[in-house]
Write an enzyme that holds these catalytic residues in place. Sequence first.
Site, mmCIF file in Angstrom:
data_model
loop_
_atom_site.group_PDB
_atom_site.id
_atom_site.type_symbol
_atom_site.label_atom_id
_atom_site.label_comp_id
_atom_site.label_asym_id
_atom_site.label_seq_id
_atom_site.Cartn_x
_atom_site.Cartn_y
_atom_site.Cartn_z
ATOM 1 N N GLU A 27 0.892 -1.168 0.000
ATOM 2 C CA GLU A 27 0.000 0.000 0.000
ATOM 3 C C GLU A 27 0.920 1.204 0.000
ATOM 4 O O GLU A 27 1.578 1.496 0.996
ATOM 5 C CB GLU A 27 -0.915 -0.036 1.231
ATOM 6 C CG GLU A 27 -2.136 0.857 1.095
ATOM 7 C CD GLU A 27 -1.935 2.202 1.752
ATOM 8 O OE1 GLU A 27 -1.599 3.155 0.999
ATOM 9 O OE2 GLU A 27 -2.089 2.302 2.966
ATOM 10 N N CYS A 78 -1.782 8.681 2.973
ATOM 11 C CA CYS A 78 -1.403 8.219 1.635
ATOM 12 C C CYS A 78 -2.446 8.577 0.586
ATOM 13 O O CYS A 78 -2.118 8.830 -0.570
ATOM 14 C CB CYS A 78 -1.161 6.721 1.652
ATOM 15 S SG CYS A 78 -2.501 5.771 2.384
#
Length: 520
Positions: A288, A322
């Site tokens: 990720e 993120c």
Amino acid sequence: MLSRTRAAAPNSRIFTRSLLRLYSQAPLRVPITLPNGFTYEQPTGLFINGEFVASKQKKTFDVINPSNEEKITTVYKAMEDDVDEAVAAAKKAFETKWSIVEPEVRAKALFNLADLVEKHQETLAAIESMDNGKSLFCARGDVALVSKYLRSCGGWADKIYGNVIDTGKNHFTYSIKEPLGVCGQIIPWNFPLLMWSWKIGPALATGNTVVLKPAETTPLSALFASQLCQEAGIPAGVVNILPGSGRVVGERLSAHPDVKKIAFTGSTATGRHIMKVAADTVKKVTLELGGKSPNIVFADADLDKAVKNIAFGIFYNSGEVCCAGSRIYIQDTVYEEVLQKLKDYTESLKVGDPFDEEVFQGAQTSDKQLHKILDYVDVAKSEGARLVTGGARHGSKGYFVKPTVFADVKEDMRIVKEEVFGPIVTVSKFSTVDEVIAMANDSQYGLAAGIHTNDINKAVDVSKRVKAGTVWINTYNNFHQNVPFGGFGQSGIGREMGEAALSNYTQTKSVRIAIDKPIR
């Protein structure tokens, strides 16, 4: 007698040095008084095979409070030999305990762990705020999702099904899902406890064991939570926590032949490197990674609500997210109106002490990150972006940055292309749907996107065309434990949360049984 005295002197010196090493060794637990006045006991050792231990080489590092730049405590630093010990413990626990217990035993342990996280939620939130710099508002939200997700994983533990496959009357054929073994897990510093749960939850539910490396800047919550694993009934060796550097611990985990999977959350550059290292032993890898997510506002949207969602999408968690909505695209007919609303709302956000209940945005996690963000401010100005608000350090102590808005940016500017990972947002205008789709998709990343419109047909159409793993419509940074999360392109491989996360931690075995007497 004289000769005896002389002969004994070196041994005395050795004994004295041993005593000095013993008493100068950093403790394995220390009392820490949190900024809210509450005192708790913080583990500072490596957590290996159910015990807190000193690292074999006795190396340590300091943990710094980002809000005041002061030392919180000293934590032991794992090296390669510590990784090997932890992997051996995890392998033994996998083979003799965790993979062979009944699924409902794993379920109960995860339910217990979720309950314990809830029981200690205020302590865990305070540890996160102190260690990471995030506001209590953000930290409490993290802890709430941690307990929900662990409980969800517990619910999946006894629902890992295979299939019976019709292969004709001469065979009985079925498939089963099996755990992988020891899983190396590397988590970032922006959501330490949340990422701890996203990693260990599905791994444990499916029967795997774990060696997890927290970020050097934020190891405290993972160490505190590891003792909750014991209390929850998770056997020794199933969960191991190794604070240390990525170059040492992360590298060794990625290369270790007994580690069957690596799960990593962090930068795209580091993710690429992990894939290369893990390829030598053909490990299963989930990543990720980074993002530069677009957030689109159409003229028919509820503009006040859209502005709040924009701010939440970029300034939440000090912009260290993120999937932060760091590229804003506003339809030209409402561009100036929305930009003014965004400026006013941004300037109303309170920045400062994370333990102040009115603070929305806390500190950046490290001095390094603070200066990286401020460097991007200088880059944006030099490239001709218009500074609307912010663009400077907040206060003189602590790693605080004012929430920052740049307008009238061009698509080839670095501030538009590169992930800043801080409270900086760029604003551009567009005219048509086709134009904004082209701009939104002009990125190497594809983690998330936001769409703001009251036209459901437009919302669905744009959500299909935008290249992103998660699309939020009339909301942003809205997570649920049962909804898969992950990216397209260079934002990663695999999914966190939901049923999709479980497949990252299982492998399929097919079994065919020959039938001497055909089944009719």
